[in-house]
Design an enzyme around this catalytic site. Structure first.
Site, PDB file in Angstrom:
ATOM      1  N   HIS A 150      31.612   7.705   0.057  1.00 20.82           N
ATOM      2  CA  HIS A 150      30.214   7.800   0.473  1.00 20.82           C
ATOM      3  C   HIS A 150      29.834   6.565   1.271  1.00 20.82           C
ATOM      4  O   HIS A 150      30.284   5.475   0.970  1.00 20.82           O
ATOM      5  CB  HIS A 150      29.285   7.929  -0.746  1.00 20.82           C
ATOM      6  CG  HIS A 150      27.950   8.463  -0.367  1.00 20.82           C
ATOM      7  ND1 HIS A 150      26.932   7.666   0.083  1.00 20.82           N
ATOM      8  CD2 HIS A 150      27.502   9.738  -0.331  1.00 20.82           C
ATOM      9  CE1 HIS A 150      25.892   8.432   0.374  1.00 20.82           C
ATOM     10  NE2 HIS A 150      26.208   9.681   0.137  1.00 20.82           N
TER      11      HIS A 150
ATOM     12  N   ASP B  64      29.571  16.429  -3.944  1.00 16.14           N
ATOM     13  CA  ASP B  64      30.270  17.682  -3.660  1.00 16.14           C
ATOM     14  C   ASP B  64      31.501  17.906  -4.528  1.00 16.14           C
ATOM     15  O   ASP B  64      32.111  18.969  -4.469  1.00 16.14           O
ATOM     16  CB  ASP B  64      30.692  17.709  -2.177  1.00 16.14           C
ATOM     17  CG  ASP B  64      29.486  17.726  -1.262  1.00 16.14           C
ATOM     18  OD1 ASP B  64      28.576  18.521  -1.518  1.00 16.14           O
ATOM     19  OD2 ASP B  64      29.441  16.940  -0.304  1.00 16.14           O
TER      20      ASP B  64
HETATM   21  N1  CMC Z   1      39.868  10.332   1.448  1.00 13.74           N
HETATM   22  C1  CMC Z   1      40.696   9.399   1.958  1.00 13.74           C
HETATM   23  N2  CMC Z   1      40.276   8.307   2.620  1.00 13.74           N
HETATM   24  C2  CMC Z   1      38.955   8.138   2.772  1.00 13.74           C
HETATM   25  C3  CMC Z   1      38.024   9.075   2.277  1.00 13.74           C
HETATM   26  C4  CMC Z   1      38.512  10.200   1.587  1.00 13.74           C
HETATM   27  N3  CMC Z   1      37.669  11.119   1.090  1.00 13.74           N
HETATM   28  N4  CMC Z   1      36.772   8.662   2.584  1.00 13.74           N
HETATM   29  C5  CMC Z   1      36.921   7.508   3.246  1.00 13.74           C
HETATM   30  N5  CMC Z   1      38.227   7.191   3.370  1.00 13.74           N
HETATM   31  C6  CMC Z   1      38.788   5.954   3.976  1.00 13.74           C
HETATM   32  C7  CMC Z   1      38.755   6.027   5.490  1.00 13.74           C
HETATM   33  O1  CMC Z   1      39.964   6.562   5.987  1.00 13.74           O
HETATM   34  C8  CMC Z   1      38.570   4.572   5.838  1.00 13.74           C
HETATM   35  O2  CMC Z   1      39.806   3.936   5.664  1.00 13.74           O
HETATM   36  P1  CMC Z   1      40.206   2.674   6.628  1.00 13.74           P
HETATM   37  O3  CMC Z   1      39.230   1.594   6.288  1.00 13.74           O
HETATM   38  O4  CMC Z   1      41.616   2.366   6.257  1.00 13.74           O
HETATM   39  O5  CMC Z   1      40.066   3.165   8.028  1.00 13.74           O
HETATM   40  C9  CMC Z   1      37.641   4.049   4.751  1.00 13.74           C
HETATM   41  O6  CMC Z   1      37.903   4.889   3.616  1.00 13.74           O
HETATM   42  C10 CMC Z   1      36.155   4.124   5.104  1.00 13.74           C
HETATM   43  O7  CMC Z   1      35.868   5.460   5.498  1.00 13.74           O
HETATM   44  P2  CMC Z   1      34.834   5.877   6.610  1.00 13.74           P
HETATM   45  O8  CMC Z   1      35.212   7.209   7.150  1.00 13.74           O
HETATM   46  O9  CMC Z   1      34.671   4.758   7.592  1.00 13.74           O
HETATM   47  O10 CMC Z   1      33.517   5.969   5.741  1.00 13.74           O
HETATM   48  P3  CMC Z   1      32.151   6.632   6.192  1.00 13.74           P
HETATM   49  O11 CMC Z   1      31.082   5.929   5.468  1.00 13.74           O
HETATM   50  O12 CMC Z   1      32.045   6.686   7.664  1.00 13.74           O
HETATM   51  O13 CMC Z   1      32.271   8.157   5.699  1.00 13.74           O
HETATM   52  C11 CMC Z   1      32.365  10.014   4.250  1.00 13.74           C
HETATM   53  C12 CMC Z   1      31.767   8.629   4.502  1.00 13.74           C
HETATM   54  C13 CMC Z   1      31.628  10.635   3.077  1.00 13.74           C
HETATM   55  C14 CMC Z   1      32.128  10.895   5.506  1.00 13.74           C
HETATM   56  C15 CMC Z   1      33.874   9.888   3.954  1.00 13.74           C
HETATM   57  O14 CMC Z   1      34.053   9.160   2.754  1.00 13.74           O
HETATM   58  C16 CMC Z   1      34.573  11.248   3.851  1.00 13.74           C
HETATM   59  O15 CMC Z   1      35.011  11.785   4.856  1.00 13.74           O
HETATM   60  N6  CMC Z   1      34.677  11.851   2.627  1.00 13.74           N
HETATM   61  C17 CMC Z   1      35.238  13.162   2.465  1.00 13.74           C
HETATM   62  C18 CMC Z   1      34.220  14.221   2.836  1.00 13.74           C
HETATM   63  C19 CMC Z   1      33.098  14.315   1.818  1.00 13.74           C
HETATM   64  O16 CMC Z   1      33.330  14.377   0.627  1.00 13.74           O
HETATM   65  N7  CMC Z   1      31.835  14.379   2.303  1.00 13.74           N
HETATM   66  C20 CMC Z   1      30.657  14.493   1.439  1.00 13.74           C
HETATM   67  C21 CMC Z   1      29.808  13.269   1.508  1.00 13.74           C
HETATM   68  S1  CMC Z   1      28.601  13.115   0.183  1.00 13.74           S
HETATM   69  C22 CMC Z   1      27.444  14.367   0.270  1.00 13.74           C
HETATM   70  C23 CMC Z   1      27.156  14.910   1.602  1.00 13.74           C
HETATM   71  O17 CMC Z   1      26.693  14.215   2.483  1.00 13.74           O
HETATM   72  O18 CMC Z   1      27.410  16.081   1.771  1.00 13.74           O
END
Ligand code: CMC
Length: 392
Positions: free
Chosen positions: A270, A327
């Protein structure tokens, strides 16, 4: 034009002042109008929370009764809207139908466009909160080729929704209190989450002074993606894949850590929460409780627990502060109640709608500027037009 600060994904950009919801990401606290969400767990009432978010305080008994009556009174869709459902293919994604139909409400209720006073706004908000559930249920009925079930003139918000989903002309669905409470809780835990992608979209569209229906239809589209609300569908698919033995939890987690795989552990991570997501903790408890009360086991819950266990011990997830989000467990509850997977994100939208409405209204009241981010241009400086027959 001066210096433009670049902030991809708006991780450090505050877009507005808001008094609706606060998140303390370090400590895992979420508050609606100041009230921590845990306090809603044992008297879950989605309609009450919707009022709270939109109007800023808990409704008193009269306000609640009036609002509930208003929701019941405007649950029907204009008969003309039903023809639109007929035009969609059976396999149409319900999120596409939801967005289109919310936008279509603009055509059937033009009287709700001029929202110059709070009373008119209240009618528009009630109409939308009430009708989104009718639209959602009709989208489902259309997808399974069953007749539409009209809203019940007496039932409350959640039982009425489940009635429209699952009743048949010859067999009325009876909503058990524990099912009603579980769905109320799922909906209210999704009800607002400050400037997330869909809410920011609603505010952005609203900032051009587009109407409430148009802004919320855009919110549905933003929610659809798998990194946002669509994650609840992706989580279920992931759990099913593991359940069917195509991949083990350990292999899945390994894949999710591998950047080249493009696979993520869905329902994890998140932008704001850095310890845990309080919504996920409540939903995990409710999933366990509901299944126990229904006297059922769901192997997908065991798989989800196992994935969480593996991730919690893995330095990759620990270092990046990735925990289960809202989720991760919600689908287990929805599934236990009989909601099909392709409706999960629609349920998220129903839950989030009061938040979208509250933000649209807050912004309208603040009378702010149109949302218009800038960019850093990185294309060619200057080129000349080349006629078609001179191009290579
Ligand atoms: N699995 C594996 N690696 C992850 C995940 C994950 N679920 N989430 C983040 N990372 C890694 C990402 O690869 C990055 O690694 P590095 O620093 O080595 O490049 C690091 O963690 C930071 O990730 P980010 O993508 O820069 O983080 P963000 O704040 O931009 O994205 C997120 C947040 C929720 C989109 C992301 O964690 C994600 O894609 N999660 C999976 C999808 C998900 O469950 N979404 C629901 C979000 S909560 C409720 C909603 O909004 O619906």
């Amino acid at each position: 034009t001066g210096l433009i600060a670049l902030d991809p994904g708006y991780a450090n950009t505050g877009s507005c002042r808001s008094a609706i919801t606060s998140i303390d990401g370090e400590r895992g606290i979420l508050r609606y109008r100041g009230i921590p969400i845990e306090q809603f767990e044992h008297s879950p009432n989605f309609v009450e929370v919707a009022w709270l978010l939109i109007f800023g305080h808990l409704p008193n008994a009269r306000e609640y009764a009036d609002f509930s009556a208003e929701l019941t009174a405007c649950a029907n869709l204009d008969e003309g809207m039903k023809h639109h459902f007929e035009g969609f293919p059976r396999a149409a994604p319900p999120m596409a139908i939801l967005s289109a139909m919310i936008n279509a409400l603009s055509c059937f209720h033009p009287e709700l466009f001029e929202l110059e006073d709070e009373q008119r706004f209240r009618a528009a908000a009630a109409g939308l909160i009430s009708r989104i559930r009718t639209i959602a249920a009709y989208a489902y009925r259309h997808s399974i080729g069953r007749p539409y079930i009209y809203p019940h003139p007496e039932q409350r918000y959640v039982p009425n929704f489940l009635h429209m989903m699952f009743s048949d002309p010859y067999a009325e669905y009876v909503c058990e209190p524990l099912v009603r409470d579980a769905i109320n809780l799922v909906l209210l835990l999704h009800a607002d989450h400050e400037q997330n992608c869909s809410t920011s979209t609603v505010r952005m569209v609203g900032s051009s002074q587009a109407n409430l229906f148009a802004a919320c239809a855009a919110g549905v589209c933003a929610l659809w993606g798998p990194l946002h609300g669509g994650a609840n569908v992706a989580v279920l698919r992931m759990l099913e894949e593991i359940h069917q033995g195509r991949i083990t939890p350990e292999q899945y987690v390994r894949l999710a850590k591998d950047r080249d795989s493009k696979v993520r552990l869905m329902g994890f991570g998140h932008r704001v929460y850095k310890q845990f997501d309080p919504r996920a903790q409540i939903l995990a408890r409710v999933a366990e409780r509901l299944l126990a009360q229904l006297g059922r086991r769901d192997p997908l819950l065991d798989i989800a627990r196992r994935l969480e266990e593996i991730a919690r011990e893995d330095p990759y997830f620990v270092e990046r502060q990735l925990y289960p989000n809202v989720d991760f467990y919600s689908g287990i509850i929805l599934r236990a109640v009989g909601i099909p997977t392709n409706m999960f994100t629609v349920m998220f939208a129903m839950g989030r709608l009061p938040g979208w409405i509250a933000h649209w209204w807050e912004q309208a009241g603040a009378g702010g500027r149109i949302a218009r981010p800038r960019q850093l241009y990185v294309g060619p400086e200057s080129l000349d037009y080349v006629p078609m027959d001179e191009r290579g």
